[in-house]
Write an enzyme that holds these catalytic residues in place. Structure first.
Site, short mmCIF file in Angstrom:
data_model
loop_
_atom_site.label_atom_id
_atom_site.label_comp_id
_atom_site.label_asym_id
_atom_site.label_seq_id
_atom_site.Cartn_x
_atom_site.Cartn_y
_atom_site.Cartn_z
N ASP A 225 9.14 2.57 0.68
CA ASP A 225 8.03 3.20 1.37
C ASP A 225 8.12 2.79 2.84
O ASP A 225 7.69 1.70 3.23
CB ASP A 225 6.71 2.74 0.75
CG ASP A 225 5.48 3.35 1.42
OD1 ASP A 225 5.62 3.85 2.56
OD2 ASP A 225 4.40 3.32 0.82
N LYS B 138 3.67 8.78 9.28
CA LYS B 138 3.19 8.17 10.52
C LYS B 138 4.04 8.56 11.73
O LYS B 138 3.87 9.63 12.29
CB LYS B 138 3.05 6.65 10.36
CG LYS B 138 1.90 6.27 9.40
CD LYS B 138 1.53 4.83 9.52
CE LYS B 138 0.50 4.39 8.48
NZ LYS B 138 -0.87 4.80 8.75
N TYR C 64 0.85 -1.19 0.00
CA TYR C 64 0.00 0.00 0.00
C TYR C 64 0.88 1.24 0.00
O TYR C 64 1.74 1.40 0.87
CB TYR C 64 -0.90 0.01 1.24
CG TYR C 64 -1.82 1.21 1.33
CD1 TYR C 64 -2.92 1.31 0.50
CD2 TYR C 64 -1.57 2.21 2.25
CE1 TYR C 64 -3.77 2.42 0.58
CE2 TYR C 64 -2.41 3.32 2.34
CZ TYR C 64 -3.51 3.41 1.51
OH TYR C 64 -4.34 4.50 1.59
#
Length: 424
Positions: free
Chosen positions: A240, A268, A145
């Protein structure tokens, strides 16, 4: 605790549905069981809902709250800065201090680009890769993702039986599918074939640890082979690290596995819960933003979030933080495995530092096929049973630990799992 005991949350959700689509601010929350909950506050590793129930929190805002809730150093930094202004649209000292602190964690790189979300930063990384190579298409792996954009929300949960690319969502631009080559996670030979047979691949983008679909470590030697292939074919390698960055090691997967990509995307955990993302990379690549590659954003690098980032990185730099993450993550994972064994239930538990994955109905989660084969409906029922026992977990089986979690809370969590499994 019965469902009726979330009465105030349900009332708030029903009210929210009159003004918010689905009564939520991001679509994934609409699937929460028994229904979306509403919270009034948090402290350390706990959250309190509007009905007054207190939970040990393993959701952590879906990952960002790596320091837990109300960390004093973070609160002090943000409180001080908000009195001086939320954003300036101009330079300030935290831009420099946060960039220097981040490059100290990723010493193989020269530059930082600030952004706001992982979705934005991944798109910017792809644009830079295209500019650097003069190519257009990119490779990603099944189950990974990289945000919700048309360009990158492909091959995450939906793909053809033959591994081909299909639309992931209604409204997705069909031309996005033609930009992507989808490769099975961990399959270096398939990647080799793609790169040898396509002259238009600008980038390979991957989660170095597949946290979004099972907390799956890369197969031995896989990241090294990907690095070699990208170098040989002049392709930009993008890690990522939206989840793994500052979480599975101070320098994320780059430090943990010793493989250096060309660009790293972070978000995050980097600002302890405030909205911040970054790209780190070489001056050669990132300085393209001063050579005709547009990188913009009104909120990029604002002082409020970068004050939070400086505080967060300082807190994570305290002695023993990552040793505790490893120890407590293993304590939780071992306890969950024991709970499955005690109940005689088939399941699997993966762990990488402070990230743990729980799955029903499979004996291991070593690739995406295992993860997609897990019994998610059974896990959803377990999540509700855990709520009734004071444990808050997200859908899908992933649990996050923060610096605020204690051994006692982990032991209480394991006991709740044992009791919930025994009373299914």
């Amino acid at each position: 605790m019965s469902h009726a005991e979330w009465a105030e949350s349900r009332r708030m959700w029903e009210r929210a549905r009159r003004s918010l689509s689905g009564g939520v601010s991001t679509g994934l929350r609409a699937a929460a069981k028994p229904h979306p909950l509403f919270f009034s506050g948090g402290a350390g590793a706990t959250l309190t809902d509007v009905d007054g129930h207190v939970y040990i929190d393993y959701v952590l805002g879906w990952g960002p709250n790596i320091l837990g809730h109300g960390n004093p150093r973070l609160v002090a930094a943000v409180t001080d800065q908000i009195t001086r202004g939320a954003t300036y649209g101009a330079g300030h000292r935290f831009e420099i201090e946060a960039a220097e602190a981040l490059l100290a964690l990723y010493p193989d790189f020269d530059r930082v680009l600030w952004s706001n979300t992982g979705t934005e930063a991944n798109l910017a990384a792809l644009r830079i890769a295209r500019a650097a190579t003069g190519r257009q298409r990119f490779v990603k792996f099944t189950g990974h993702y990289h945000g919700w954009s048309d360009t990158m929300l492909l091959g995450y949960r939906r793909f053809a039986d033959d591994g081909g690319v299909v639309a992931e969502t209604r409204g997705q631009a069909p031309e996005a599918l033609a930009q992507l080559e989808l490769v099975p996670w961990g399959d270096a030979e398939s990647l080799r074939i793609v790169l040898e047979n396509s002259a238009d691949i600008a980038a390979v983008v991957l989660e170095p640890v597949l946290c979004n679909s099972g907390v799956i470590a890369p197969p031995p030697g896989f990241l090294e082979t990907v690095r070699e292939l990208c170098t040989a074919h002049g392709v930009v390698l993008v890690f990522d690290e939206v989840i793994t960055g500052l979480r599975i090691a101070r320098g994320g997967a780059v430090e943990r596995f010793g493989v250096v990509p060309d660009l790293v995307v972070l978000a995050k955990a980097i600002a302890g819960g405030l909205t911040l993302a970054a790209i780190v990379g070489s001056a050669e690549l990132l300085d393209l933003t001063q050579q005709g590659v547009t990188h913009a954003g009104t909120y990029n690098g604002n002082p409020l979030v970068l004050a939070a980032a400086v505080a967060t990185m300082a807190e994570l730099g305290e002695e023993g933080v990552y040793e505790d993450f490893e120890r407590r993550g293993a304590r939780l994972a071992d306890g969950l495995r024991g709970a499955l064994a005690a109940a005689g239930i088939v399941g699997a538990v993966n762990q990488m530092g402070p990230v743990v994955q729980f799955a029903f109905g499979v004996t291991q989660v070593s690739d995406t096929r295992d993860f997609f084969a897990a019994d998610q409906a059974r896990y959803d029922r377990l999540a509700v049973a855990l709520l009734a026992r004071g444990i808050y977990v997200m859908p899908g089986g992933r649990l996050y630990l923060s610096t605020a979690h204690t051994d006692e809370q982990i032991d209480a969590t394991i006991a709740a799992f044992v009791d919930a499994l025994a009373n299914e």
